[in-house]
Each structure stands twice: as structure tokens, then as C-alpha cells.
Motif scaffolding. Structure first.
Motif, PDB file in Angstrom:
ATOM      1  N   PRO A  80      13.610  24.839  28.628  1.00  0.00           N
ATOM      2  CA  PRO A  80      13.092  23.646  27.939  1.00  0.00           C
ATOM      3  C   PRO A  80      11.929  23.951  27.004  1.00  0.00           C
ATOM      4  O   PRO A  80      11.847  23.385  25.907  1.00  0.00           O
ATOM      5  N   ASN A  81      11.031  24.856  27.408  1.00  0.00           N
ATOM      6  CA  ASN A  81       9.920  25.221  26.526  1.00  0.00           C
ATOM      7  C   ASN A  81      10.412  25.931  25.270  1.00  0.00           C
ATOM      8  O   ASN A  81       9.797  25.813  24.203  1.00  0.00           O
ATOM      9  N   LEU A  82      11.512  26.680  25.402  1.00  0.00           N
ATOM     10  CA  LEU A  82      12.105  27.310  24.219  1.00  0.00           C
ATOM     11  C   LEU A  82      12.560  26.245  23.224  1.00  0.00           C
ATOM     12  O   LEU A  82      12.320  26.367  22.019  1.00  0.00           O
ATOM     13  N   LEU A  83      13.215  25.195  23.728  1.00  0.00           N
ATOM     14  CA  LEU A  83      13.657  24.112  22.842  1.00  0.00           C
ATOM     15  C   LEU A  83      12.459  23.410  22.215  1.00  0.00           C
ATOM     16  O   LEU A  83      12.483  23.094  21.012  1.00  0.00           O
ATOM     17  N   ILE A  84      11.420  23.175  22.989  1.00  0.00           N
ATOM     18  CA  ILE A  84      10.220  22.513  22.466  1.00  0.00           C
ATOM     19  C   ILE A  84       9.612  23.327  21.331  1.00  0.00           C
ATOM     20  O   ILE A  84       9.274  22.798  20.263  1.00  0.00           O
ATOM     21  N   ASP A 125       8.942  16.248  27.605  1.00  0.00           N
ATOM     22  CA  ASP A 125       8.410  16.920  26.419  1.00  0.00           C
ATOM     23  C   ASP A 125       9.543  17.460  25.547  1.00  0.00           C
ATOM     24  O   ASP A 125       9.451  17.439  24.309  1.00  0.00           O
ATOM     25  N   ALA A 126      10.616  17.947  26.190  1.00  0.00           N
ATOM     26  CA  ALA A 126      11.759  18.464  25.442  1.00  0.00           C
ATOM     27  C   ALA A 126      12.442  17.351  24.661  1.00  0.00           C
ATOM     28  O   ALA A 126      12.823  17.521  23.489  1.00  0.00           O
ATOM     29  N   LEU A 127      12.631  16.181  25.296  1.00  0.00           N
ATOM     30  CA  LEU A 127      13.250  15.055  24.592  1.00  0.00           C
ATOM     31  C   LEU A 127      12.374  14.581  23.433  1.00  0.00           C
ATOM     32  O   LEU A 127      12.879  14.239  22.352  1.00  0.00           O
ATOM     33  N   LYS A 128      11.056  14.560  23.637  1.00  0.00           N
ATOM     34  CA  LYS A 128      10.155  14.182  22.545  1.00  0.00           C
ATOM     35  C   LYS A 128      10.284  15.158  21.380  1.00  0.00           C
ATOM     36  O   LYS A 128      10.265  14.754  20.209  1.00  0.00           O
ATOM     37  N   ALA A 129      10.420  16.447  21.702  1.00  0.00           N
ATOM     38  CA  ALA A 129      10.535  17.457  20.650  1.00  0.00           C
ATOM     39  C   ALA A 129      11.815  17.279  19.842  1.00  0.00           C
ATOM     40  O   ALA A 129      11.834  17.519  18.629  1.00  0.00           O
ATOM     41  N   VAL A 130      12.904  16.856  20.495  1.00  0.00           N
ATOM     42  CA  VAL A 130      14.175  16.654  19.792  1.00  0.00           C
ATOM     43  C   VAL A 130      14.024  15.574  18.716  1.00  0.00           C
ATOM     44  O   VAL A 130      14.579  15.686  17.611  1.00  0.00           O
ATOM     45  N   TYR A 131      13.263  14.519  19.044  1.00  0.00           N
ATOM     46  CA  TYR A 131      13.090  13.408  18.086  1.00  0.00           C
ATOM     47  C   TYR A 131      11.863  13.583  17.201  1.00  0.00           C
ATOM     48  O   TYR A 131      11.561  12.696  16.389  1.00  0.00           O
TER      49      TYR A 131
END
Length: 406
Positions: free
Chosen positions: A305-309, A391-397
Motif C-alpha cells: 500500500p505504501n508503494l501505491l501511495i 491513505d492508499a484510497l486517498k492517494a488514488v483520488y
């Protein structure tokens, strides 16, 4: 004739009613006077039997009274004796309580002294061990045994925490920090190679070394650094295609190809490309999730998940710019100027330019595409730490934040 004695025990017994009832129960052929005489005789006999039984039982009871009296006297004497014994015991307990309290207090002081002496002894051992470790650590590094070097540095850190902020060990504290950085730098290329080539055993060994010296953040940074590169290449694919089409268009113009062919070469839909980008990114993250689940079973819930963020944060500005251009392409006027909603809101377009329905429809379409990707991410990261997952979902948007403020 039998005499029913139960009637005589009734509290509402009436002699007249009883006699009348007895007379009515006689045989019709029996004379009344004879019936009454028989009844009187039976009552007298029963009365005498009851009186004899009562006298007998009373005599027996009187014989038991002296014995019971003796038992009561004996129990009273036993009770008095027991009370005296208990009083003596309570007195002894009160005396013992005072002396015991003093003894316990003395023992507590002795135990405190003992524990302090043991702590001092252990601290002296740590200090001696720290000096020895400091003198031999270079030999351990020279041997190339990285796990042993990590263990040595961990022991030095433990000894330093035990001795506290002692001025005499300040140089060893500085030495330890330098050695930890040095070991970290040695681990970096091996960890990078293990992550790039999926060498599970080596990756786990390097992870253990970093954790032993308290460098978990270093593991996260190296993991993100290695896997951020292929994600960037996925994202840069759109620009590469645009540039390739631009070169092809210039060559077509030079070769005087048809306008329809020229237009077809230059046409790339960011919306459709974004769908393919999300598909490839999701596939990459799924593969990493499965691999990390095996290689880093204790950290995979945060590493991926941190990688995606980090990835979405890296491409966020470029992403928002491309969304703006894609929205502008929905309307000929803004498409010709390569402008979008953000440019209209900032006043970068000629006076009178305004946001149209097609602009909003294009933005909604892109947002829905991102929403589908977010739902897939939600399914993939269902076991992740809740805060990291949010945090990952926030990063997607994140790329849409600038449009929400419009």
C-alpha cells in the motif's frame, strides 16, 4: 364399630354433631341405647390407651432430660475453653504482626539493595562488553559476515542503552551510528538485487539485518525505490505514445500522406489509455502483494500500500495535468487551445470562455474509471492496516483534488 380419631383433632370439633353423626351411621335394626353404650365403651378404651401411651412417653422424656442437661453443660464448658484458646491465639497474632511488619520492611530494603547491586553488576558487564565489541567490530566487518555484523551492532546498541548517557562512551555512540550507516549501505545493493530479481532468501536475509539494527524505514525506502521505477514507466507510456505519434505525423506531412491518415495517427484517448494503465498497475500490485506475502509476511500489509501511495504522489502533478487536457478535448474550443477546467477557472482562456456540460461529463467519466480502480484496490488491500488502506484510497483520488476545489 371403628372410631375415627381424626375428627377429634379438628379445631372446629363439635361433640353434638359427632354423636348425631355416629347415631346416623348405626344399623337400623340396632337399638339406639345399645349403640350408644358400645360407642361409650370404645371411646373409653381408646382414651385409656392414649393416656397410658402419654404417661409412658412422658416418663421416657423425663429420663432423657438429665442427660441432655449434662450435654448442654459440657458444650458450654467446651465453648468457654475454645473462646479462651482463640483469645490466646489472637494475642499471639497481634504480637507477631508487629514483628513481621518490621521483618518484611527489612527484607524489602535488603531486596532493593540486592536488585540495585545486580543492576550495577549487569551495567558493568555491559560496559565491559561494549568496550570489547567496539574493539572487535572492525574485524567482524572485515569478515564479510553481515548477519554477525548486525548482531554485533545490536549488542552495542543494547549496551549503550544500559550504560546510559555516559560521557566516556560518547565516541562509541558516534562510532555505532557510523557503523549502522555503513552496514545499511552494504545491504542496499544486495537488497535491491534481491527485490529486482525476486530472490526470496536473500531478501529475507537483508530484511533481518536491517530490522536487527533498527532500520525498518530503510527496508521500506528500498522496496519503494525499486518498484517505483516500473510504475513510472507504465505512466510515461502515454507521453511516449504521444511523442511517437507526433514524429509519425511529421513524417506523414513530409511524405504528404492523407489528412485522414494523419488525424488517425494523432488520435490518442487519455480516457481509454487510463483504463489500460489502471489494469496494468493493478496486475503489478497483485503480483507484488502475493510475492511480499511470501517474502515479507510481517510487512507486506504496509509495504505494497505504501508503494501505491508513493507512486500516486509521484505522478500526481502530471496526472492532474493530463486530466485537465482530457477534459478540454471534450470541447473543440478548449481542445484547440489545449486547455481544460483548471485553465478556465484560473482565467487562462479568452474572456467569455466557460465550463460546459461536456467538460463535466468528461471529468465524471475519468472519475468513474478511477472509482473502478479504487474498488479493485479495496478488494486487494482488504487485509492491510486500516489507516494505511485509507491513505492508499486517498492517494488514488489525489489527482482529482484540484478539480474538487473548482
Amino acid at each position: 364399630m371403628m372410631v375415627d380419631l381424626s375428627s377429634f383433632s379438628d379445631e372446629k370439633f363439635d361433640p353434638k354433631k359427632w354423636i348425631n353423626s355416629a347415631c346416623q351411621s348405626r344399623h337400623p335394626q340396632d337399638p339406639l341405647d345399645k349403640h350408644l353404650m358400645d360407642l361409650e365403651m370404645k371411646l373409653q378404651m381408646v382414651s385409656e390407651e392414649i393416656a397410658a401411651s402419654l404417661e409412658e412417653q412422658s416418663a421416657a422424656a423425663l429420663l432423657r432430660v438429665p442427660r441432655a442437661n449434662r450435654d448442654v453443660i459440657r458444650l458450654r464448658d467446651d465453648a468457654l475453653s475454645l473462646r479462651s484458646s482463640l483469645s490466646a491465639i489472637l494475642l499471639k497474632l497481634k504480637k507477631a504482626e508487629g514483628s513481621s511488619a518490621e521483618s518484611v520492611a527489612t527484607l524489602a530494603k535488603v531486596d532493593t539493595v540486592k536488585r540495585r547491586m545486580e543492576a550495577a553488576y549487569e551495567t558493568l558487564q555491559d560496559a565491559a562488553g561494549l568496550t570489547q565489541l567496539s574493539s572487535t567490530v572492525e574485524e567482524v566487518f572485515a569478515s564479510g559476515d553481515l548477519p554477525r555484523a548486525a548482531e554485533t551492532l545490536a549488542n552495542m546498541r543494547h549496551c549503550l542503552s544500559a550504560v546510559g548517557e555516559v560521557a566516556e562512551f560518547a565516541n562509541i555512540r558516534r562510532q555505532l551510528e557510523v557503523l549502522e550507516d555503513r552496514l545499511d549501505s552494504v545491504v542496499q545493493p544486495r537488497l535491491t538485487d534481491a527485490l529486482s530479481n525476486r530472490k526470496v532468501d536473500v531478501a529475507q536475509e537483508m530484511r533481518a539485518i536491517l530490522l536487527r539494527i533498527g532500520r525498518f524505514k530503510s527496508l521500506e525506502l528500498h522496496y519503494t525505490m525499486v518498484h517505483l521505477k516500473p510504475i513510472r514507466r507504465l505512466w510515461e507510456d502515454f507521453d511516449l505514445r504521444q511523442q511517437a505519434n507526433k514524429v509519425a505525423n511529421e513524417k506523414s506531412e513530409m511524405d504528404r500522406l492523407s489528412n485522414s491518415q494523419n488525424f488517425q495517427l494523432s488520435m490518442i484517448s487519455f480516457s481509454s489509455w487510463l483504463t489500460s494503465f489502471y489494469d496494468e498497475l493493478l496486475l503489478y500490485l497483485e503480483q507484488e502483494w502475493k510475492w511480499c506475502m511470501f517474502a515479507f509476511p510481517e510487512e507486506y500489509r504496509t509495504l505494497v500500500p505504501n508503494l501505491l501511495i508513493e507512486a500516486m504522489s509521484t505522478i500526481g502533478v502530471s496526472f492532474a495535468s493530463l486530466i485537465n487536457l482530457a477534459i478540454g478535448d471534450a470541447v473543440p474550443e478548449t481542445k484547440a487551445l489545449a486547455k481544460g477546467i483548471i485553465d478556465i477557472s484560473n482565467g487562462d482562456l479568452p474572456k467569455g470562455a466557460k465550463i460546459q456540460t461536456k467538460h463535466l461529463e468528461a471529468l465524471i467519466e475519468l472519475h468513474n474509471t478511477t472509482g473502478s480502480f479504487a474498488r479493485n484496490i479495496q478488494h486487494l488491500f482488504s487485509d492491510a492496516d486500516p489507516q494505511v488502506f485509507l491513505d492508499a484510497l486517498k492517494a488514488v483520488y489525489l489527482p482529482y483534488e484540484s478539480f474538487k476545489r473548482r
